[in-house]
Motif scaffolding. Structure first.
Motif, PDB file in Angstrom:
ATOM      1  N   SER A   1       0.828  -1.200   0.000  1.00  0.00           N
ATOM      2  CA  SER A   1       0.000   0.000   0.000  1.00  0.00           C
ATOM      3  C   SER A   1       0.866   1.257   0.000  1.00  0.00           C
ATOM      4  CB  SER A   1      -0.959  -0.008   1.187  1.00  0.00           C
ATOM      5  OG  SER A   1      -0.300  -0.392   2.357  1.00  0.00           O
ATOM      6  N   ASN A   2       2.134   1.110  -0.357  1.00  0.00           N
ATOM      7  CA  ASN A   2       3.054   2.246  -0.511  1.00  0.00           C
ATOM      8  C   ASN A   2       3.147   3.101   0.740  1.00  0.00           C
ATOM      9  OD1 ASN A   2       3.621   1.539  -3.089  1.00  0.00           O
ATOM     10  ND2 ASN A   2       2.108   2.899  -4.007  1.00  0.00           N
ATOM     11  N   ARG A   3       3.138   2.468   1.891  1.00  0.00           N
ATOM     12  CA  ARG A   3       3.229   3.218   3.125  1.00  0.00           C
ATOM     13  C   ARG A   3       4.683   3.301   3.573  1.00  0.00           C
ATOM     14  NH1 ARG A   3      -0.485   6.407   4.878  1.00  0.00           N
ATOM     15  NH2 ARG A   3       0.101   6.008   7.017  1.00  0.00           N
ATOM     16  N   ALA A   4       4.991   4.326   4.348  1.00  0.00           N
ATOM     17  CA  ALA A   4       6.312   4.409   4.939  1.00  0.00           C
ATOM     18  C   ALA A   4       6.499   3.200   5.846  1.00  0.00           C
ATOM     19  CB  ALA A   4       6.425   5.681   5.751  1.00  0.00           C
ATOM     20  N   PRO A   5       7.685   2.644   5.994  1.00  0.00           N
ATOM     21  CA  PRO A   5       8.960   3.069   5.415  1.00  0.00           C
ATOM     22  C   PRO A   5       9.175   2.635   3.964  1.00  0.00           C
ATOM     23  CG  PRO A   5       9.293   1.158   6.787  1.00  0.00           C
ATOM     24  CD  PRO A   5       7.847   1.492   6.870  1.00  0.00           C
ATOM     25  N   PHE A   6       8.126   2.167   3.303  1.00  0.00           N
ATOM     26  CA  PHE A   6       8.301   1.726   1.912  1.00  0.00           C
ATOM     27  C   PHE A   6       7.673   2.723   0.950  1.00  0.00           C
ATOM     28  CE2 PHE A   6       7.838  -2.079   4.549  1.00  0.00           C
ATOM     29  CZ  PHE A   6       9.087  -2.610   4.380  1.00  0.00           C
ATOM     30  N   ASP A   7       7.727   4.024   1.253  1.00  0.00           N
ATOM     31  CA  ASP A   7       7.022   4.955   0.384  1.00  0.00           C
ATOM     32  C   ASP A   7       7.945   5.598  -0.649  1.00  0.00           C
ATOM     33  OD1 ASP A   7       8.368   6.418   2.197  1.00  0.00           O
ATOM     34  OD2 ASP A   7       6.800   7.892   2.540  1.00  0.00           O
ATOM     35  N   ILE A   8       8.934   4.845  -1.139  1.00  0.00           N
ATOM     36  CA  ILE A   8       9.792   5.432  -2.178  1.00  0.00           C
ATOM     37  C   ILE A   8       9.029   5.811  -3.439  1.00  0.00           C
ATOM     38  CG2 ILE A   8      11.972   4.445  -1.414  1.00  0.00           C
ATOM     39  CD1 ILE A   8      11.583   2.454  -3.757  1.00  0.00           C
ATOM     40  N   PRO A   9       7.858   5.198  -3.767  1.00  0.00           N
ATOM     41  CA  PRO A   9       7.151   5.678  -4.963  1.00  0.00           C
ATOM     42  C   PRO A   9       6.702   7.118  -4.839  1.00  0.00           C
ATOM     43  CG  PRO A   9       6.358   3.539  -4.365  1.00  0.00           C
ATOM     44  CD  PRO A   9       7.235   3.976  -3.267  1.00  0.00           C
ATOM     45  N   GLU A  10       6.498   7.617  -3.638  1.00  0.00           N
ATOM     46  CA  GLU A  10       6.077   9.005  -3.539  1.00  0.00           C
ATOM     47  C   GLU A  10       7.038   9.798  -2.657  1.00  0.00           C
ATOM     48  OE1 GLU A  10       2.282   8.779  -0.915  1.00  0.00           O
ATOM     49  OE2 GLU A  10       2.247   7.222  -2.430  1.00  0.00           O
ATOM     50  N   ALA A  11       8.301   9.386  -2.701  1.00  0.00           N
ATOM     51  CA  ALA A  11       9.307  10.069  -1.899  1.00  0.00           C
ATOM     52  C   ALA A  11       9.302  11.558  -2.224  1.00  0.00           C
ATOM     53  CB  ALA A  11      10.675   9.468  -2.188  1.00  0.00           C
ATOM     54  N   GLU A  12       8.840  12.359  -1.261  1.00  0.00           N
ATOM     55  CA  GLU A  12       8.627  13.783  -1.544  1.00  0.00           C
ATOM     56  C   GLU A  12       9.921  14.483  -1.931  1.00  0.00           C
ATOM     57  OE1 GLU A  12       7.657  12.285   1.147  1.00  0.00           O
ATOM     58  OE2 GLU A  12       5.499  12.553   1.432  1.00  0.00           O
ATOM     59  N   SER A  13      11.018  14.063  -1.310  1.00  0.00           N
ATOM     60  CA  SER A  13      12.267  14.776  -1.557  1.00  0.00           C
ATOM     61  C   SER A  13      12.829  14.471  -2.937  1.00  0.00           C
ATOM     62  CB  SER A  13      13.276  14.398  -0.479  1.00  0.00           C
ATOM     63  OG  SER A  13      13.259  13.007  -0.296  1.00  0.00           O
ATOM     64  N   GLU A  14      12.392  13.388  -3.565  1.00  0.00           N
ATOM     65  CA  GLU A  14      12.951  13.045  -4.867  1.00  0.00           C
ATOM     66  C   GLU A  14      11.936  13.223  -5.993  1.00  0.00           C
ATOM     67  OE1 GLU A  14      14.043   9.005  -4.333  1.00  0.00           O
ATOM     68  OE2 GLU A  14      14.867   9.423  -2.358  1.00  0.00           O
ATOM     69  N   LEU A  15      10.686  12.866  -5.721  1.00  0.00           N
ATOM     70  CA  LEU A  15       9.735  12.724  -6.821  1.00  0.00           C
ATOM     71  C   LEU A  15       8.530  13.652  -6.701  1.00  0.00           C
ATOM     72  CD1 LEU A  15       9.477   8.886  -7.311  1.00  0.00           C
ATOM     73  CD2 LEU A  15      10.692  10.526  -8.676  1.00  0.00           C
ATOM     74  N   VAL A  16       8.591  14.655  -5.878  1.00  0.00           N
ATOM     75  CA  VAL A  16       7.466  15.541  -5.603  1.00  0.00           C
ATOM     76  C   VAL A  16       6.328  14.759  -4.932  1.00  0.00           C
ATOM     77  CG1 VAL A  16       5.960  17.322  -6.463  1.00  0.00           C
ATOM     78  CG2 VAL A  16       8.078  16.850  -7.663  1.00  0.00           C
ATOM     79  N   ALA A  17       5.593  13.957  -5.707  1.00  0.00           N
ATOM     80  CA  ALA A  17       4.522  13.186  -5.060  1.00  0.00           C
ATOM     81  C   ALA A  17       4.306  11.823  -5.700  1.00  0.00           C
ATOM     82  CB  ALA A  17       3.220  13.966  -5.098  1.00  0.00           C
ATOM     83  N   GLY A  18       5.187  11.415  -6.618  1.00  0.00           N
ATOM     84  CA  GLY A  18       4.971  10.110  -7.217  1.00  0.00           C
ATOM     85  C   GLY A  18       3.972  10.159  -8.352  1.00  0.00           C
ATOM     86  N   PHE A  19       3.264   9.056  -8.544  1.00  0.00           N
ATOM     87  CA  PHE A  19       2.468   8.923  -9.772  1.00  0.00           C
ATOM     88  C   PHE A  19       1.292   9.890  -9.830  1.00  0.00           C
ATOM     89  CE2 PHE A  19       0.544   6.079  -6.756  1.00  0.00           C
ATOM     90  CZ  PHE A  19      -0.795   6.279  -6.965  1.00  0.00           C
ATOM     91  N   HIS A  20       0.858  10.435  -8.670  1.00  0.00           N
ATOM     92  CA  HIS A  20      -0.327  11.300  -8.735  1.00  0.00           C
ATOM     93  C   HIS A  20       0.053  12.778  -8.704  1.00  0.00           C
ATOM     94  CE1 HIS A  20       0.256  11.628  -4.489  1.00  0.00           C
ATOM     95  NE2 HIS A  20      -0.056  10.382  -4.261  1.00  0.00           N
ATOM     96  N   VAL A  21       1.254  13.108  -9.171  1.00  0.00           N
ATOM     97  CA  VAL A  21       1.697  14.495  -9.060  1.00  0.00           C
ATOM     98  C   VAL A  21       0.863  15.434  -9.933  1.00  0.00           C
ATOM     99  CG1 VAL A  21       3.498  14.204 -10.800  1.00  0.00           C
ATOM    100  CG2 VAL A  21       3.732  15.962  -9.106  1.00  0.00           C
ATOM    101  N   GLU A  22       0.323  14.941 -11.053  1.00  0.00           N
ATOM    102  CA  GLU A  22      -0.418  15.817 -11.956  1.00  0.00           C
ATOM    103  C   GLU A  22      -1.906  15.886 -11.640  1.00  0.00           C
ATOM    104  OE1 GLU A  22       0.658  17.749 -14.101  1.00  0.00           O
ATOM    105  OE2 GLU A  22       2.642  17.102 -14.732  1.00  0.00           O
ATOM    106  N   TYR A  23      -2.362  15.087 -10.696  1.00  0.00           N
ATOM    107  CA  TYR A  23      -3.808  15.011 -10.475  1.00  0.00           C
ATOM    108  C   TYR A  23      -4.265  16.099  -9.521  1.00  0.00           C
ATOM    109  CZ  TYR A  23      -4.180  10.658 -12.944  1.00  0.00           C
ATOM    110  OH  TYR A  23      -4.179   9.710 -13.922  1.00  0.00           O
ATOM    111  N   SER A  24      -5.506  16.548  -9.735  1.00  0.00           N
ATOM    112  CA  SER A  24      -6.056  17.564  -8.848  1.00  0.00           C
ATOM    113  C   SER A  24      -7.544  17.305  -8.674  1.00  0.00           C
ATOM    114  CB  SER A  24      -5.843  18.948  -9.448  1.00  0.00           C
ATOM    115  OG  SER A  24      -6.534  19.029 -10.668  1.00  0.00           O
TER     116      SER A  24
END
Lengths: 367, 170
Positions: A228-251
């Motif tokens: 479920s991409n939760r910390a400590p395994f949240d590298i898909p949405e690592a804020e410091s590297e990827l802004v927000a991961g796959f949902h960065v363009e969604y609003s």
């Protein structure tokens, strides 16, 4: 149709409570106050957040692949929500009690992965793409230890039906058609000669029926955090590297759907953990001689008391696990990609394979 | 009724998969094809096969295909398009298969097949799913193909591990 609406309403209310709890738990652990303004103790904050999201403009980037971009959140949420179809909520309330529920759940969750790839690609954004790639690689890898841990529970229970597995873990076992003459023994070993069939309570939970399942529960829980991409395994949405991961363009509404899907995934994996390992909707209190605590706190199957008690135990156990997830999130730092894969392939998978072997041997002791 | 919905979905998205030039769209329409075929399996009382189809093809093969497309495309900053090659031979082979299949379907008198007439509608009986039957069959009647398949998978796994290892330069 009724089951669909009921499950959706239940899920939405759980997710809203969870979103509030997440902020409050985070605030507590970091010695802050968290939301305080809206409602008593800020309890209306997440409701207002949802309302805010619904009012926002639905932005589709000009360079995005519009069809995929629009379809992806629906597919992601549908895949997660379809998993709830086989979850038994009380002794006689299950949306779809199919015989291969566990297997179906594992398969339908993997649809989620396709939705993530769709969102990442459709956004036409390198951060979204990288986030989706990481997320998919992580989910696909961690499905293996999670699947093996589930397999060991299934081997002990000899069933792929969630409801049958639930009945096996309580004092009501002989009420299930097909299990009339089954017996539960302490630790699952008949040679010990302690019959726990009518004692019920915590002694018949899967982690007690076969203590080896405690290890597979821990493996499953770690793997489910990653799924479920939760910390400590949240590298898909690592804020410091990827802004927000796959949902960065969604609003707006589409982001709300993705957010809902992520939290539903957390709820779903916790529900599965509770059902497979922690006694499902069964009470933790055992019958002790004339003090039949288990029967008192189970209610009558088929009546309102049975539904209320069953739902209460299932949801309270789920919330304990969810709280643990939140606590872990604010305790451990994020893993690197190589550490993530090391943990999955070199630690969890070999242990899970060993547990499957031992679970098979344990099953032989149980009959 | 449900069968026709699934069948039309499968055919339409299958046709789209073949006709579209964009490989990624083809991949996603393959998803719909696989899902509707899983639906048809459920209608045929083959629940285990249906879920296995989802697990293996959607969760495994399709994700792998999509990964492959995504990693290899956009090299020249454009989506990957498929090209038409071997038009004559392809049309010939496809036409021959269609003719052969339709011929054999038209020639056979399906409704008078003996096993179909003695068939009961209640396929599952008292069982809740086909898992138990499949398990017993795999371990008795079909144990040799089953074991050979597992050996094949093991070999494939070892091959993949060998290809992926860092070869030390001697």
């Amino acid at each position: 149709m009724l089951a669909f609406v009921l499950t959706l309403v239940l899920l939405l209310s759980i997710v809203i409570v969870l979103a509030y709890a997440e902020r409050k738990v985070a605030a507590f652990m970091q010695d802050r106050l968290g939301p305080t303004e809206a409602g008593p103790y800020g309890s209306l904050q997440s409701v207002l957040d949802v309302l805010k999201l619904l009012q926002k403009e639905d932005i589709v980037p000009a360079a995005a692949d519009k069809n995929l971009f629009k379809l992806a959140p629906i597919l992601i949420f549908a895949a997660v929500f379809a998993g709830f179809a086989v979850i038994p909520f009380t002794p006689d309330l299950v949306p779809a009690g199919i015989g291969i529920g566990v297997f179906y759940l594992l398969a339908i969750i993997s649809l989620d992965v396709v939705g993530l790839l769709m969102a990442g690609w459709g956004s036409n954004n390198k951060y979204a793409m990288l986030g989706a790639m990481r997320s998919v690689a992580q989910i696909v890898s961690y499905e293996i230890p999670a699947g093996l841990a589930i397999l060991s529970a299934v081997m002990i229970c000899q069933s792929l039906d969630f409801q049958e597995i639930s009945y096996q873990q309580g004092a009501l076992m002989n009420r299930f058609p097909g299990l009339e003459f089954e017996m539960n023994w302490l630790f699952g070993i008949e040679a010990l000669g302690i019959n726990t069939t009518t004692i019920g309570g915590i002694t018949t939970w899967n982690i007690f029926r076969a203590p080896i399942l405690l290890i597979s529960f821990i493996i499953y829980f770690i793997a489910s955090l990653a799924e479920s991409n939760r910390a400590p395994f949240d590298i898909p949405e690592a804020e410091s590297e990827l802004v927000a991961g796959f949902h960065v363009e969604y609003s707006g509404f589409r982001f709300a759907i993705l957010f809902l899907a992520e939290y539903s995934m957390m709820v779903l994996v916790c529900l599965v953990a509770v059902i497979l390992f922690l006694g499902s909707w069964n009470t933790p209190l055992p019958n002790i001689g004339p003090v039949s605590l288990a029967y008192w706190t189970t209610g009558t199957v088929g009546e309102l008391s049975g539904i209320l008690w069953g739902g209460f135990w299932l949801l309270s156990k789920t919330f304990v696990l969810l709280f643990l997830q939140l606590q872990i999130r604010w305790t451990y730092p994020r893993l690197r990609v190589d550490q993530l894969m090391h943990l999955c392939w070199k630690v969890l998978t070999p242990i899970a394979l060993g547990v499957v072997l031992i679970a098979g041997i344990w099953r032989l002791l149980m009959i | 009724m449900l069968f026709y919905i699934f069948a039309i979905l499968a055919i339409v998205s299958g046709a789209y998969m073949v006709l579209t030039r964009n490989l990624l769209y083809a991949g996603f329409s393959l998803l719909i094809v696989l899902l509707s075929i899983a639906g048809i399996y459920v209608l045929l009382f083959a629940d285990f096969i249906a879920v296995t189809q989802l697990m293996v093809y959607v969760g495994g093969v399709l994700v792998l295909i999509l990964f492959g497309i995504m990693l290899s495309s956009r090299v020249q900053d454009k989506s990957l398009l498929s090209e038409n090659v071997n038009t004559v031979w392809g049309a010939l082979v496809a036409g021959l298969i269609v003719v052969g299949l339709s011929y054999s379907i038209l020639k056979s008198n399906i409704s008078s097949l003996p096993w179909l007439q003695t068939m009961e509608m209640d396929v599952l009986g008292n069982q809740k799913s086909t898992v138990q039957t499949i398990g017993i069959k795999l371990m008795t009647d079909f144990v040799l193909p089953f074991e050979i398949a597992s050996l094949l998978l093991l070999i494939a796994l070892m091959g993949a591990a060998y290809i992926a290892t860092d070869k030390q330069k001697v």
